[in-house]
Design a protein around this motif. Structure first.
Motif, PDB file in Angstrom:
ATOM      1  N   GLU A  99      39.921 -30.362  15.815  1.00  0.00           N
ATOM      2  CA  GLU A  99      40.603 -31.245  14.862  1.00  0.00           C
ATOM      3  C   GLU A  99      41.595 -30.458  14.011  1.00  0.00           C
ATOM      4  N   ILE A 100      41.194 -29.296  13.533  1.00  0.00           N
ATOM      5  CA  ILE A 100      42.056 -28.470  12.689  1.00  0.00           C
ATOM      6  C   ILE A 100      43.291 -28.021  13.457  1.00  0.00           C
ATOM      7  N   VAL A 101      43.095 -27.570  14.689  1.00  0.00           N
ATOM      8  CA  VAL A 101      44.224 -27.087  15.491  1.00  0.00           C
ATOM      9  C   VAL A 101      45.201 -28.210  15.773  1.00  0.00           C
ATOM     10  N   GLU A 102      44.712 -29.356  16.217  1.00  0.00           N
ATOM     11  CA  GLU A 102      45.590 -30.472  16.591  1.00  0.00           C
ATOM     12  C   GLU A 102      46.311 -31.061  15.390  1.00  0.00           C
ATOM     13  N   ARG A 103      45.635 -31.095  14.239  1.00  0.00           N
ATOM     14  CA  ARG A 103      46.237 -31.731  13.067  1.00  0.00           C
ATOM     15  C   ARG A 103      47.202 -30.807  12.326  1.00  0.00           C
ATOM     16  N   LYS A 104      46.845 -29.522  12.218  1.00  0.00           N
ATOM     17  CA  LYS A 104      47.642 -28.629  11.388  1.00  0.00           C
ATOM     18  C   LYS A 104      48.617 -27.759  12.166  1.00  0.00           C
ATOM     19  N   PHE A 105      48.428 -27.631  13.482  1.00  0.00           N
ATOM     20  CA  PHE A 105      49.304 -26.757  14.258  1.00  0.00           C
ATOM     21  C   PHE A 105      49.778 -27.449  15.538  1.00  0.00           C
ATOM     22  N   PRO A 106      50.468 -28.580  15.384  1.00  0.00           N
ATOM     23  CA  PRO A 106      50.930 -29.320  16.572  1.00  0.00           C
ATOM     24  C   PRO A 106      51.983 -28.564  17.369  1.00  0.00           C
ATOM     25  N   GLN A 107      52.604 -27.547  16.759  1.00  0.00           N
ATOM     26  CA  GLN A 107      53.630 -26.765  17.459  1.00  0.00           C
ATOM     27  C   GLN A 107      53.044 -25.804  18.479  1.00  0.00           C
ATOM     28  N   PHE A 108      51.735 -25.572  18.396  1.00  0.00           N
ATOM     29  CA  PHE A 108      51.078 -24.665  19.327  1.00  0.00           C
ATOM     30  C   PHE A 108      50.486 -25.453  20.492  1.00  0.00           C
ATOM     31  N   ARG A 109      50.419 -24.815  21.635  1.00  0.00           N
ATOM     32  CA  ARG A 109      49.807 -25.436  22.796  1.00  0.00           C
ATOM     33  C   ARG A 109      48.292 -25.346  22.670  1.00  0.00           C
ATOM     34  N   PHE A 110      47.635 -26.479  22.840  1.00  0.00           N
ATOM     35  CA  PHE A 110      46.188 -26.537  22.654  1.00  0.00           C
ATOM     36  C   PHE A 110      45.511 -26.948  23.958  1.00  0.00           C
ATOM     37  N   ILE A 111      44.598 -26.101  24.433  1.00  0.00           N
ATOM     38  CA  ILE A 111      43.827 -26.382  25.637  1.00  0.00           C
ATOM     39  C   ILE A 111      42.380 -26.600  25.213  1.00  0.00           C
ATOM     40  N   ARG A 112      41.903 -27.813  25.417  1.00  0.00           N
ATOM     41  CA  ARG A 112      40.536 -28.146  25.017  1.00  0.00           C
ATOM     42  C   ARG A 112      39.677 -28.314  26.261  1.00  0.00           C
ATOM     43  N   GLN A 113      38.722 -27.434  26.431  1.00  0.00           N
ATOM     44  CA  GLN A 113      37.874 -27.465  27.615  1.00  0.00           C
ATOM     45  C   GLN A 113      36.673 -28.388  27.402  1.00  0.00           C
ATOM     46  N   ALA A 114      36.351 -29.142  28.438  1.00  0.00           N
ATOM     47  CA  ALA A 114      35.267 -30.118  28.343  1.00  0.00           C
ATOM     48  C   ALA A 114      33.893 -29.465  28.442  1.00  0.00           C
ATOM     49  N   ARG A 115      33.833 -28.286  29.051  1.00  0.00           N
ATOM     50  CA  ARG A 115      32.560 -27.567  29.139  1.00  0.00           C
ATOM     51  C   ARG A 115      32.787 -26.092  28.834  1.00  0.00           C
ATOM     52  N   MET A 116      31.752 -25.420  28.363  1.00  0.00           N
ATOM     53  CA  MET A 116      31.883 -24.019  27.989  1.00  0.00           C
ATOM     54  C   MET A 116      32.018 -23.150  29.236  1.00  0.00           C
ATOM     55  N   CYS A 117      33.079 -22.345  29.258  1.00  0.00           N
ATOM     56  CA  CYS A 117      33.344 -21.477  30.410  1.00  0.00           C
ATOM     57  C   CYS A 117      33.183 -20.003  30.080  1.00  0.00           C
ATOM     58  N   GLY A 118      33.340 -19.639  28.807  1.00  0.00           N
ATOM     59  CA  GLY A 118      33.342 -18.231  28.443  1.00  0.00           C
ATOM     60  C   GLY A 118      34.745 -17.657  28.519  1.00  0.00           C
ATOM     61  N   TRP A 119      34.900 -16.464  27.980  1.00  0.00           N
ATOM     62  CA  TRP A 119      36.223 -15.836  27.848  1.00  0.00           C
ATOM     63  C   TRP A 119      36.863 -15.536  29.199  1.00  0.00           C
TER      64      TRP A 119
END
Length: 228
Positions: A46-66
């Motif tokens: 929520e913070i990333v999408e609302r406050k930093f829309p200029q950045f590309r945001f990749i939201r993963q549906a399941r935990m994958c690790g680094w």
């Protein structure tokens, strides 16, 4: 083009501090900021999408690790250079420019250093997690996972061949090990400076011991699977 990668997982307390530091960077070439959220359960997305829309945001549906996250999304990074900063860290002014300058010297991998705290000597110190930094050497034994830059081809070749949900620390140790086997030099560059979120020394020591134990287990399990 430089792609700045921020891997995040349940970092609602620090992600804004981190990303804000990447909005005012100045360098000669263009840079993009990519935030990979690894299935956070808090307000990080929520913070990333609302406050930093200029950045590309990749939201993963399941935990994958680094490691698995990087392998999955690496083809979509546009940069000729990939620069990594921890989601609990702040890039100092000129950090991207330093990445640009150091990688422009022909290095394939450079690793910086981190600082913790503010104010007096007892409250602020260099966070030496990599032994070679103590000796101020030109070359480092390991990548500092919160602060390094690498070319896409070398990262792709060096990423561990495991789908385990590894943390950044464990993944960076395995990546460093593979780079050494490949004959790739990891250059230590003090000009790449970041600030870690401030904590008491007791808290920092506790975190380090906790992370060291977790990383040791992950590294051991991943290494066994790779050998198999």
């Amino acid at each position: 083009m430089i792609s700045v990668i921020v891997y995040a997982q349940n970092d609602e307390q620090t992600i804004e501090w981190c990303l804000q530091s990447l909005t005012a960077q100045i360098c000669k070439t263009d840079y993009e900021v990519i935030v990979i959220d690894d299935c956070s359960l808090d307000r990080t997305p929520e913070i990333v999408e609302r406050k930093f829309p200029q950045f590309r945001f990749i939201r993963q549906a399941r935990m994958c690790g680094w490691v698995a996250s990087l392998r999955q999304h690496l083809p979509s990074f546009r940069g000729d250079i990939l620069a990594f900063v921890g989601s609990h860290c702040r890039a100092r002014k000129g950090w991207v420019a330093s990445v640009e300058e150091e990688m422009g010297k022909g290095c394939k991998v450079v690793s910086g250093m981190g600082y913790i705290g503010t104010g007096h000597l007892l409250d602020r110190y260099v966070a030496y997690a990599i032994p070679s930094y103590w000796e101020d050497q030109e070359e480092a034994d390991f990548i500092w996972d919160d602060n390094f830059a690498i070319t896409p081809a070398i990262l792709e070749a060096g990423l561990p061949q495991t789908d385990m949900p590894l943390s950044e620390g464990a993944g960076a140790v395995l990546l460093s090990r593979r780079l050494r086997k490949m004959g790739i030099i990891i250059y230590s560059r003090p000009s790449l400076k970041i600030d870690h979120i401030g904590n008491s020394i007791t808290r920092i020591i506790g975190l380090w011991y906790e992370m060291a134990a977790k990383n040791a287990v992950e590294i051991g399990r991943a290494s066994c699977r790779e050998r198999v």
